[in-house]
Design an enzyme around this catalytic site. Structure first.
Site, short mmCIF file in Angstrom:
data_model
loop_
_atom_site.label_atom_id
_atom_site.label_comp_id
_atom_site.label_asym_id
_atom_site.label_seq_id
_atom_site.Cartn_x
_atom_site.Cartn_y
_atom_site.Cartn_z
N SER A 1 0.84 -1.20 0.00
CA SER A 1 0.00 0.00 0.00
C SER A 1 0.87 1.24 0.00
CB SER A 1 -0.90 0.00 1.24
OG SER A 1 -1.54 1.26 1.38
N HIS A 2 0.30 2.38 -0.38
CA HIS A 2 0.99 3.65 -0.25
C HIS A 2 1.18 4.01 1.23
CE1 HIS A 2 0.48 4.22 -4.48
NE2 HIS A 2 0.90 5.47 -4.45
#
Lengths: 201, 98, 129
Positions: free
Chosen positions: C11-12
């Site tokens: 994920s970011h």
């Protein structure tokens, strides 16, 4: 080619990227997530940090090393995109001394790598809208002047394009009217290369 | 080892959903994992008339959305059909072990 | 347990990545190997190729690895990471076109039964279909 070409390209690229961080950020805030300026700055600062280690290399290996550095340090999609571009270019740059044909060939490899990595082509409002016309331009009689013009025109053309790739594609029609930040940073780097090769910096 | 019911008609069973929020995500995953352990086709449905769905498919089980108090029917065919039905009915009756 | 497909969550955000991995562990259990990473090399929102490689390495196995990603850069960086570590991979590594949290839970549930990488990916991608 001048022996200090790698150093001059490295030094000028980071200066120019840092001078335009705010502009890239503003462009990316309009149609992306606003991180392109800082991501590019982080990547090119990491290249700067390589210093002598990079400068000691000839252009091909230096581009590969710089590309790998962007891949590992940028943190956004522009890392693998610019990283693949430089790595593919560097890998193809085997001529010594480098002929113009070698250079055009390696640029073509770099552009092909960006297309593959981004699963994209010109016309999708991306860095390819600068790189593809620049590749076409470098076979002209005055390649540097033609490349500068192609980069400017290519960048400007992204303004009225609708993004179909990357984060900006979420905006659809609303992406129209803004320059693409990736095309802007590509145009910036094309200018850097032209200026260095012409001995302007 | 084969269950006695092998080669016979499908094995059937049923149990009532006890959790006030129904067969939500976590129990659905538990049920799917349990079903996957048996060499048998294992299917479930809500009540007597719902469509049979594959109990080994997490997507299908999660989309079934069986509510509190609803009866879930279990049907299995294959080598481990008896054990599968007993295990699934047991899991639902024990309210998915908390 | 290397007889299961490994799961990687990219994920970011490190918090989203950890949260998704926590959900997998609590809902599916410990038998499926899950690794996660999030954040750019400076700790901001983004993804980090080196961290993605470390996560894949942690669950590297002969049955392969299913990778769940959130947005654009996570996908591009994951593809790059996989390509650069091709030599050390023990099985195939694929990106799943699925929502990160739901896809991870579905993929892990499928993997827990010893399913093939193709089946794990199909189950994750089936979620939205």
């Amino acid at each position: 080619m001048a022996p200090d070409l790698t150093r001059r390209l490295r030094e000028e690229a980071v200066v120019r990227i840092i001078a335009h961080v705010d502009e890239l950020t503003a462009l990316d805030q309009a149609i992306g997530d606003g991180d392109h300026g800082f991501n590019m700055k982080r990547g090119f600062e990491a290249i700067t940090a390589l210093g002598d280690e990079l400068d000691a290399l000839s252009l091909g290996p230096a581009l590969q090393k710089a590309g790998m550095t962007l891949v590992m340090k940028v943190g956004g999609a522009s890392g693998p995109l610019y990283g693949s571009f430089l790595m593919a270019m560097g890998k193809a740059m085997t001529g010594d001394p480098l002929s113009r044909e070698d250079f055009v060939g390696s640029l073509a490899e770099g552009v092909a790598a960006v297309k593959m990595r981004g699963k994209s082509e010109a016309g999708a409002k991306t860095m390819l809208d600068v790189l593809v016309p620049v590749l076409d331009a470098v076979t002209a009689d005055d390649p540097l002047a033609a490349a500068r013009q192609a980069a400017r025109d290519g960048l400007e053309a992204t303004r009225n394009m609708k993004a179909t790739k990357g984060r900006a594609s979420f905006l659809g029609e609303r992406s129209i009217g803004h320059l693409d930040p990736g095309a802007r940073s590509s145009a910036l780097l094309v200018e850097v290369v032209c200026d260095v090769l012409e001995g302007k910096v | 080892m084969r269950d006695a019911a092998h080669d016979a008609a499908p094995v059937l069973g049923e149990a009532v959903v006890r959790d006030p929020t129904g067969l939500h995500a976590r129990p659905a995953v538990k049920l799917t994992k349990l079903a996957k352990g048996f060499e048998a086709t294992v299917e479930i449905r809500t009540g007597q008339n719902g469509a049979w769905i594959n109990a080994k498919s997490p997507n299908a089980v999660m989309k079934m959305k069986a509510g509190y108090g609803e009866t879930i029917s279990v049907r299995a065919e294959g080598i481990h059909a008896n054990s599968a039905v007993a295990a699934l009915v047991g899991l639902i009756e024990r309210d998915f072990d908390g | 347990m290397t007889d299961c497909v490994g799961i990687v969550i990219v994920s970011h955000s490190p918090d989203v990545a950890k949260g998704a991995a926590d959900m997998v562990r609590q809902m599916v259990g410990e038998e499926v190997r899950v690794a996660y990473c999030g954040g750019d090399p400076s700790g901001g929102l983004g993804t980090d190729v080196a961290a993605i490689q470390a996560a894949i390495r942690a669950v590297n196995g002969p049955k392969g690895v299913a990778v769940l990603v959130d947005l654009g850069g996570a996908e591009t960086n994951s593809e790059m990471a996989i390509e650069l570590m091709a030599d050390e991979l023990l099985g195939e590594v694929v990106l799943c076109d699925a929502p990160i949290v739901e896809g991870a839970v579905m993929a892990a549930t499928e993997a827990s039964g010893g399913a093939s990488l193709a089946a794990v990916r199909a189950t994750a991608e089936e979620f939205l279909s």
